[in-house]
Design an enzyme around this catalytic site. Structure first.
Site, PDB file in Angstrom:
ATOM      1  N   ASP A 230       0.830  -1.199   0.000  1.00  0.00           N
ATOM      2  CA  ASP A 230       0.000   0.000   0.000  1.00  0.00           C
ATOM      3  C   ASP A 230       0.870   1.257   0.000  1.00  0.00           C
ATOM      4  OD1 ASP A 230      -2.213  -1.595   0.121  1.00  0.00           O
ATOM      5  OD2 ASP A 230      -2.637  -1.235   2.229  1.00  0.00           O
TER       6      ASP A 230
ATOM      7  N   ASN B  37      -4.899  -8.685   4.578  1.00  0.00           N
ATOM      8  CA  ASN B  37      -5.476  -7.899   5.673  1.00  0.00           C
ATOM      9  C   ASN B  37      -6.401  -8.751   6.530  1.00  0.00           C
ATOM     10  OD1 ASN B  37      -4.221  -5.619   4.637  1.00  0.00           O
ATOM     11  ND2 ASN B  37      -6.085  -4.762   3.748  1.00  0.00           N
TER      12      ASN B  37
ATOM     13  N   GLY C  95     -20.386   1.068   7.401  1.00  0.00           N
ATOM     14  CA  GLY C  95     -19.444   2.000   8.004  1.00  0.00           C
ATOM     15  C   GLY C  95     -19.802   2.304   9.441  1.00  0.00           C
TER      16      GLY C  95
ATOM     17  N   ASP D 256      -8.483   6.921  10.189  1.00  0.00           N
ATOM     18  CA  ASP D 256      -8.221   6.346   8.868  1.00  0.00           C
ATOM     19  C   ASP D 256      -9.077   5.103   8.725  1.00  0.00           C
ATOM     20  OD1 ASP D 256      -7.235   5.336   6.504  1.00  0.00           O
ATOM     21  OD2 ASP D 256      -5.184   5.036   7.217  1.00  0.00           O
TER      22      ASP D 256
ATOM     23  N   ASP E 115     -11.889  -4.978   5.955  1.00  0.00           N
ATOM     24  CA  ASP E 115     -11.096  -6.207   6.049  1.00  0.00           C
ATOM     25  C   ASP E 115     -10.899  -6.623   7.500  1.00  0.00           C
ATOM     26  OD1 ASP E 115     -10.848  -6.244   3.290  1.00  0.00           O
ATOM     27  OD2 ASP E 115      -8.953  -5.153   3.302  1.00  0.00           O
TER      28      ASP E 115
ATOM     29  N   SER F 136      -9.773  -0.406  14.727  1.00  0.00           N
ATOM     30  CA  SER F 136      -8.817  -0.225  13.628  1.00  0.00           C
ATOM     31  C   SER F 136      -8.888   1.164  13.004  1.00  0.00           C
ATOM     32  CB  SER F 136      -9.031  -1.292  12.548  1.00  0.00           C
ATOM     33  OG  SER F 136     -10.161  -1.008  11.741  1.00  0.00           O
TER      34      SER F 136
END
Length: 335
Positions: free
Chosen positions: A14, A70, A250, A276, A282, A314
């Protein structure tokens, strides 16, 4: 001991760019570039650029990503015995990736390296609100083939859960799901990146079909702006042969619906400040695979609630895998 969670999927280096407002202060120290610790390159900006526009980014780093890896890393960090079936290049990014998987206690017995393509890359731009856009170049991921699956057939057929996505050749993912199903192994499919003309067999060979709002719209043509839209998507996907559908929403959590009950359920997520969101989906899938393998007696609603909690952690840290929590750092009531 055989791996309980087997992931057939992608590895990506990434390349991450952050875009920040001048007045915006990072709520965390920026991480230096350590090739053995990151495979994502990150850049920060105030907002995402428009077509044809050049804007100034503030920060950049490289980290490890790819949906398959991931998901495998998150599952492993929760305590799952995992194996990843994937392909990377015979290059520095590929070498670093193999080392990263070993560092995360993931079996690399079926991680192939090839000189015929470079390790896959994902270019990621993140704005000051933690939202992102991503462009991937699959590279070696597309060279994972049926022969690779045959060599890994024993580990696939002895797993408790097999997880697949679409950053490798779709036919290879489908074959992995078929192999798992034939051996009575539970299958978890994440149709990302989504294909409007997805092979209908993916619906019937997936015990759990998990997509986000964008993927849901591509698959069904229904824009998902609220729970009612998500319910429509879920019912449509059940009609195509899915046994259980999860639409991730989300910050709003998830909507789930199964062929057994037919009544949609909203599983909300806790409210957190997102730094972020890259890789949050994932993290959710990896956590769900862990709970499916190790806590099979939990209700699906409870598994989703716990997976939401893991994923919400995360998003409070930068990067993809670098943001994924370990079991020791999570509330013990999740286990």
């Amino acid at each position: 001991m055989a791996a309980e969670v087997v992931v057939v999927g992608s590895c990506m280096t990434d390349l991450v760019r952050w875009i920040l407002l001048n007045s915006f202060r990072l709520p965390f120290p920026m991480l230096p570039f350590y090739p053995a610790d990151f495979g994502n390159c990150l850049s920060l900006t105030t907002r995402l650029p428009k077509a044809g526009e050049t804007i100034l980014g503030q920060k950049f780093f490289v980290g490890f990503g790819g949906k398959g890896a991931n998901q495998c890393v998150q599952s492993a960090r929760l305590g799952a015995k995992t194996s990843l079936i994937c392909k990377v290049g015979s290059d520095s990014f590929g070498n670093d990736y193999v080392a990263n998987l070993k560092k995360n206690d993931i079996s690399t017995a079926f991680v192939g390296q090839t000189a015929d393509a470079a390790t896959g890359t994902a270019s990621i731009i993140v704005n000051s609100e933690g939202q992102n856009v991503i462009v991937i170049v699959p590279g070696a991921n597309l060279l994972l083939n049926f022969e690779d699956l045959k060599r890994a057939s024993d580990v696939i057929c002895k797993a408790k859960v097999v997880v697949c996505q679409l950053e490798i050749t779709p036919a290879v993912s489908l074959e992995a799901l078929k192999m798992a199903r034939a051996s009575g192994v539970k299958t978890l499919f994440n149709p990302a990146p989504a294909l409007a003309d997805l092979d209908p067999q993916f619906y019937t060979y997936s015990d759990i079909f998990c997509c986000n709002e964008t993927e849901a719209e591509i698959l069904t043509g229904i824009p998902v702006g609220n729970l009612e839209d998500a319910e429509k998507v879920g019912r449509m996907l059940l009609g195509r042969g899915c046994k259980l559908v999860i639409v991730t929403l989300g910050a709003e959590g998830c909507m789930m619906i199964s062929e057994d009950e037919g009544i949609p359920k909203h599983v909300p997520a806790g409210k957190v400040r997102a730094v972020d969101t890259t890789g949050a989906g994932d993290s959710f899938v990896g956590a769900l695979a862990f709970y499916l393998a190790y806590y099979p007696k939990l209700s699906m609603e409870e598994m989703i609630r716990k997976s939401n909690c893991v994923a919400s952690v995360s998003v409070q840290a930068p990067g993809t895998q670098s943001s994924y929590p370990y079991r020791k750092d999570l509330p013990q009531d999740l286990f």
